[in-house]
Design an enzyme around this catalytic site. Structure first.
Site, PDB file in Angstrom:
ATOM      1  N   HIS A 116       0.840  -1.201   0.000  1.00 25.02           N
ATOM      2  CA  HIS A 116       0.000   0.000   0.000  1.00 25.02           C
ATOM      3  C   HIS A 116       0.873   1.248   0.000  1.00 25.02           C
ATOM      4  CE1 HIS A 116      -4.079  -1.716   1.479  1.00 25.02           C
ATOM      5  NE2 HIS A 116      -3.640  -2.295   0.365  1.00 25.02           N
ATOM      6  N   GLU A 119       0.819   3.956   1.902  1.00 21.91           N
ATOM      7  CA  GLU A 119       1.291   4.377   3.223  1.00 21.91           C
ATOM      8  C   GLU A 119       2.377   3.435   3.731  1.00 21.91           C
ATOM      9  OE1 GLU A 119      -1.743   3.623   2.092  1.00 21.91           O
ATOM     10  OE2 GLU A 119      -3.283   4.466   3.388  1.00 21.91           O
ATOM     11  N   CYS A 134      -5.985   1.953   5.393  1.00 22.86           N
ATOM     12  CA  CYS A 134      -6.866   0.799   5.515  1.00 22.86           C
ATOM     13  C   CYS A 134      -6.903   0.309   6.962  1.00 22.86           C
ATOM     14  CB  CYS A 134      -6.408  -0.329   4.596  1.00 22.86           C
ATOM     15  SG  CYS A 134      -4.756  -0.945   4.940  1.00 22.86           S
ATOM     16  N   CYS A 180      -2.685  -0.597   7.268  1.00 18.47           N
ATOM     17  CA  CYS A 180      -1.815   0.560   7.467  1.00 18.47           C
ATOM     18  C   CYS A 180      -2.152   1.320   8.746  1.00 18.47           C
ATOM     19  CB  CYS A 180      -1.883   1.477   6.247  1.00 18.47           C
ATOM     20  SG  CYS A 180      -1.301   0.640   4.771  1.00 18.47           S
TER      21      CYS A 180
HETATM   22  N1  LIG Z   1      -5.361   3.547   1.900  1.00 17.50           N
HETATM   23  C1  LIG Z   1      -5.090   2.616   0.950  1.00 17.50           C
HETATM   24  N2  LIG Z   1      -3.876   2.629   0.329  1.00 17.50           N
HETATM   25  C2  LIG Z   1      -3.583   1.750  -0.670  1.00 17.50           C
HETATM   26  O1  LIG Z   1      -2.468   1.800  -1.219  1.00 17.50           O
HETATM   27  C3  LIG Z   1      -4.566   0.773  -1.047  1.00 17.50           C
HETATM   28  N3  LIG Z   1      -4.311  -0.114  -2.086  1.00 17.50           N
HETATM   29  C4  LIG Z   1      -5.791   0.757  -0.346  1.00 17.50           C
HETATM   30  N4  LIG Z   1      -6.731  -0.211  -0.631  1.00 17.50           N
HETATM   31  C5  LIG Z   1      -7.718  -0.573   0.401  1.00 17.50           C
HETATM   32  C6  LIG Z   1      -8.456  -1.873   0.033  1.00 17.50           C
HETATM   33  O2  LIG Z   1      -9.336  -2.174   1.106  1.00 17.50           O
HETATM   34  C7  LIG Z   1      -7.489  -3.064  -0.165  1.00 17.50           C
HETATM   35  O3  LIG Z   1      -6.650  -2.815  -1.251  1.00 17.50           O
HETATM   36  C8  LIG Z   1      -8.316  -4.346  -0.428  1.00 17.50           C
HETATM   37  O4  LIG Z   1      -8.973  -4.726   0.773  1.00 17.50           O
HETATM   38  C9  LIG Z   1      -7.416  -5.513  -0.870  1.00 17.50           C
HETATM   39  O5  LIG Z   1      -6.399  -5.767   0.075  1.00 17.50           O
HETATM   40  P1  LIG Z   1      -4.861  -5.747  -0.466  1.00 17.50           P
HETATM   41  O6  LIG Z   1      -4.628  -4.344  -0.976  1.00 17.50           O
HETATM   42  O7  LIG Z   1      -4.819  -6.782  -1.560  1.00 17.50           O
HETATM   43  O8  LIG Z   1      -4.020  -6.067   0.740  1.00 17.50           O
HETATM   44  N5  LIG Z   1      -6.057   1.686   0.637  1.00 17.50           N
HETATM   45 ZN   LIG Z   2      -3.201   0.111   3.735  1.00 17.65          ZN
END
Ligand SMILES: Nc1nc(=O)c(N)c(NC[C@H](O)[C@H](O)[C@H](O)COP(=O)(O)O)[nH]1
Ligand SMILES: [Zn+2]
Length: 164
Positions: free
Chosen positions: A54, A56, A91, A101
């Site tokens: 992600h 963050e 998240c 995060c």
């Molecule tokens: N704040 C935030 N920064 C990110 O860089 C990102 N990709 C998400 N995304 C939130 C979303 O809820 C998750 O991407 C899914 O729940 C899938 O989980 P994964 O990412 O595969 O661990 N949220």
């Molecule tokens: Zn996250």
């Protein structure tokens, strides 16, 4: 100053545009700022580092790496006031099961400089993958500020959902 907040959030959005679109996550950008010196100390975007990472997570991992490498010199004693700008709120649960995060940010409280003082978010997380994101309460309970920077929501969501 609201202007500064928007400028940092707009920079985070420019980073989010570098993320590879995926149908299973959002394209997000993050910027770590030392408010004491008004300097950017780290940046990150979704999938920047290897693995299912992600924005963050990348931003903070790069900062920790930088801190571990830097010689502890006179400049390091200057107290920092770290704040995190992220185009989408951190998240609180990930469909992949990886460490959210919000937890990573909470852990930063025990690090040097007392960790992250405030999180500035561009948008709340849509409820598509994991239902409502309840991370705000956890951050505020730990004394971490949570501020919504207004004005970029439409652009942020368009970039975030590019792969959907
Ligand atoms: N704040 C935030 N920064 C990110 O860089 C990102 N990709 C998400 N995304 C939130 C979303 O809820 C998750 O991407 C899914 O729940 C899938 O989980 P994964 O990412 O595969 O661990 N949220
Ligand atoms: Zn996250």
């Amino acid at each position: 100053e609201p202007g500064d907040h928007q400028a940092y959030m707009r920079y985070a959005l420019s980073l989010a545009r570098k993320a590879p679109p995926k149908p299973t996550n959002y394209c997000v950008g993050a910027v770590l700022v030392d408010e004491a010196s008004n300097r950017i100390v780290s940046t990150g975007y979704t999938m920047e580092l290897p693995g299912n990472t992600h924005a963050e997570q990348c931003c903070l991992a790069k900062y920790e790496e930088q801190q571990d490498i830097k010689e502890i010199g006179p400049t390091d004693t200057a107290s920092k006031r770290l704040v995190l700008y992220t185009t989408m709120e951190p998240c609180n649960k990930r469909a992949s099961g990886n460490l959210p995060c919000t937890e990573t940010i909470l852990k930063s409280k025990s690090k040097r400089n007392g960790g992250i003082q405030t999180v500035y978010v561009g948008v709340k997380e849509p409820e598509k993958f994991v239902g409502e994101n309840a991370g705000r309460a956890k951050l505020e309970e730990a004394g971490i500020g949570y501020t919504h920077v207004l004005g970029l929501e439409r652009e942020i969501l368009a970039v975030a959902t590019a792969g959907h």
